[in-house]
Design an enzyme around this catalytic site. Structure first.
Site, short mmCIF file in Angstrom:
data_model
loop_
_atom_site.label_atom_id
_atom_site.label_comp_id
_atom_site.label_asym_id
_atom_site.label_seq_id
_atom_site.Cartn_x
_atom_site.Cartn_y
_atom_site.Cartn_z
N THR A 50 1.02 -1.03 -0.19
CA THR A 50 -0.18 0.02 0.15
C THR A 50 0.93 1.26 0.02
O THR A 50 0.42 2.45 -0.70
CB THR A 50 -0.99 0.08 1.22
OG1 THR A 50 -1.72 -1.24 1.21
CG2 THR A 50 -1.74 1.19 1.39
N HIS A 53 2.19 1.87 -3.43
CA HIS A 53 1.06 2.48 -4.24
C HIS A 53 1.10 3.98 -4.02
O HIS A 53 0.80 4.92 -5.00
CB HIS A 53 -0.50 1.87 -4.00
CG HIS A 53 -0.59 0.65 -4.21
ND1 HIS A 53 -0.17 0.20 -5.70
CD2 HIS A 53 -0.80 -0.68 -3.71
CE1 HIS A 53 -0.33 -1.24 -5.88
NE2 HIS A 53 -0.71 -1.81 -4.50
P1 NAD Z 1 2.45 -8.61 -3.82
O1 NAD Z 1 1.77 -7.72 -4.97
O2 NAD Z 1 3.77 -8.40 -3.49
O3 NAD Z 1 2.26 -9.95 -4.31
C1 NAD Z 1 1.67 -10.34 -5.48
C2 NAD Z 1 2.47 -11.63 -5.98
O4 NAD Z 1 1.80 -12.16 -7.18
C3 NAD Z 1 3.78 -11.09 -6.18
O5 NAD Z 1 4.88 -11.91 -6.04
C4 NAD Z 1 3.61 -11.42 -8.00
O6 NAD Z 1 4.87 -11.66 -8.70
C5 NAD Z 1 2.59 -12.26 -8.19
N1 NAD Z 1 1.96 -12.68 -9.34
C6 NAD Z 1 1.79 -11.73 -10.29
N2 NAD Z 1 1.38 -12.36 -11.50
C7 NAD Z 1 1.10 -13.48 -11.27
C8 NAD Z 1 0.44 -14.74 -11.80
N3 NAD Z 1 -0.13 -14.67 -13.16
N4 NAD Z 1 0.33 -15.97 -11.12
C9 NAD Z 1 0.68 -16.06 -9.96
N5 NAD Z 1 1.22 -15.04 -9.32
C10 NAD Z 1 1.56 -13.82 -9.77
O7 NAD Z 1 1.53 -8.36 -2.56
P2 NAD Z 1 1.16 -8.86 -1.00
O8 NAD Z 1 1.43 -7.70 -0.31
O9 NAD Z 1 1.60 -10.13 -0.84
O10 NAD Z 1 -0.54 -8.83 -1.23
C11 NAD Z 1 -1.22 -9.62 -2.28
C12 NAD Z 1 -2.44 -9.30 -2.62
O11 NAD Z 1 -3.25 -8.89 -1.62
C13 NAD Z 1 -2.26 -8.02 -3.31
O12 NAD Z 1 -2.93 -8.01 -4.59
C14 NAD Z 1 -2.50 -6.94 -2.32
O13 NAD Z 1 -3.28 -5.75 -3.10
C15 NAD Z 1 -3.85 -7.65 -1.88
N6 NAD Z 1 -4.06 -7.19 -0.46
C16 NAD Z 1 -5.58 -7.25 -0.02
C17 NAD Z 1 -5.76 -7.01 1.37
C18 NAD Z 1 -7.16 -7.10 1.71
O14 NAD Z 1 -7.63 -6.75 2.74
N7 NAD Z 1 -8.12 -7.70 0.81
C19 NAD Z 1 -4.89 -6.47 2.17
C20 NAD Z 1 -3.49 -6.76 1.78
C21 NAD Z 1 -3.22 -6.96 0.56
ZN ZN Z 2 -0.28 -3.38 5.11
#
Ligand code: NAD
Ligand code: ZN
Length: 359
Positions: A50, A53
């Protein structure tokens, strides 16, 4: 110290203006606390996706962030002052906090489902954050920490809580689980699933370094989807019917759609990843296979925090420590943001104990 707010200024990482970059270590006033808040001296903070971003100023940040403001929400620190109405918290306690401040009065808040509150305000997103020497936090959001656990690990309980909440959403005992996305949260989910009794834990990503760590953390298979097929891994593992539980943690539409394609009948998917746009999946698979899809937001207050503490005390802390790739002084924060933006870091810790602000 008690009975009056701390005067003076402190260092804080401030998003100074709308636009890319624009993060500065500035002198700002030490925050005031109300009767229901506590003042925390931040010890260790961590950079979240975040925050990146906000740094890059993407469409979400443009809609959401009002500069100037102090950013950051992942931390551990010590209480230095408590508001007059606060009971049960005292200076000297080691604490972290739930990053979502809720209204406390709506239907969901008063029935113990605060994670469903519609009036949530995010620390470091909608209100000043914790990349600072001191932060004012509502006492209701404070989570006491076990001082025997490493501070760096305690500083990442916000994303770890996302992992705990998502991984514990469906029963995984004896089940085969697919995680899409080996980001910090996907990686942290692996040992949680192991500790709670999953059989096979298959994880996918497109980043070889992250996949290597996934294997170290106990994944049965860690697949680079650019060159490997989930179906081949299923065959190697003797899985004829598909995955029982899916955790979508990539925010990538193709990853989610691919997950729907390889679920078993009656399978359950918890969706944490945030998609930047509308996405398509094969809805007939959801229907004919009788799949359950569940959106996950934040952490459950405070069931997730309770379970997280138990898991940390039962061996999870050593595993989570492996996701911390960088520890930097807070004055070097820009290096941390760059490493995150370039995909070289998993979790970056900023040390605030070196900040010299005097009370
Ligand atoms: P991150 O963006 O570091 O992890 C995402 C991973 O997905 C990366 O390692 C990336 O290489 C991988 N990826 C990309 N394309 C892919 C594909 N085709 N197949 C498999 N993997 C692929 O983020 P993070 O901090 O671990 O967070 C994970 C997700 O959760 C993000 O989308 C984030 O925005 C979301 N998030 C949601 C909440 C919520 O409350 N819903 C809270 C925190 C984070
Ligand atoms: Zn956080």
């Amino acid at each position: 110290m008690q009975g009056g707010n701390m005067a003076g200024t402190m260092k804080a990482i401030v998003k100074t203006a709308a636009g890319a970059g624009a993060l500065e270590l500035r002198d700002v006033p030490v925050p005031e606390i109300s009767g229901r808040d506590v003042l925390v001296r931040v010890r260790k903070a961590a950079i979240c996706g975040t925050d990146v971003h906000i740094f890059k100023w993407d469409a979400w940040a443009q809609r959401t962030i009002k500069a100037p403001m102090t950013i950051g929400h992942e931390f551990v620190g010590e209480i230095v002052e408590v508001g007059g109405e606060v009971r049960g918290l005292e200076p000297g306690m080691l604490v972290s906090s739930e990053g979502h401040v809720v209204c406390g009065r709506c239907r969901w808040c008063i029935t113990g489902h605060q994670h469903l509150c519609r009036a949530t305000s995010g620390i470091g997103v909608n209100r000043n954050g914790i990349f600072a020497e001191y932060a004012s936090i509502p006492a209701t959001n404070i989570w006491r920490c076990d001082k025997r656990l490493p501070e760096n690990v305690l500083a990442v309980q916000d994303p770890l809580g996302n992992a705990v909440h998502t991984a514990l959403t469906f029963n995984v005992q004896g089940e085969d689980v697919l995680i899409t996305g080996a980001g910090p949260i996907g990686l942290m989910s692996i040992p949680i699933l192991r500790m709670t009794g999953a059989r096979n834990v298959v994880i996918t990503d497109v980043n070889p370094g992250r996949l290597a760590l996934a294997r170290e953390l106990g994944a049965t298979e860690a697949l680079d989807v650019r060159s490997e097929k989930i179906a081949d891994a299923m065959e190697r593992l003797g899985m004829a019917e598909g995955f029982d539980v899916g955790l979508e943690m990539s925010g990538n539409p193709a990853a989610f759609s691919g997950m729907v394609d390889c679920m078993a009948n009656g399978g359950k998917i918890a969706i944490l990843g945030i998609f930047s746009d509308r996405i398509e999946i094969d809805w007939n698979k959801v229907i004919f296979r009788a799949l359950t899809l569940k959106g996950i937001y934040g952490r459950q207050m405070y069931d997730t925090w309770y379970k997280m503490t138990s898991l940390l005390q039962s061996g999870l802390a050593e595993k989570v420590a492996k996701t911390i790739t960088h520890e930097l002084d807070h004055t070097d924060f820009q290096k941390g943001f760059d490493a995150m933006a370039e995909g070289k870091a998993i979790k970056v810790i900023l040390d605030w104990t070196t900040a010299g602000g005097k009370k």
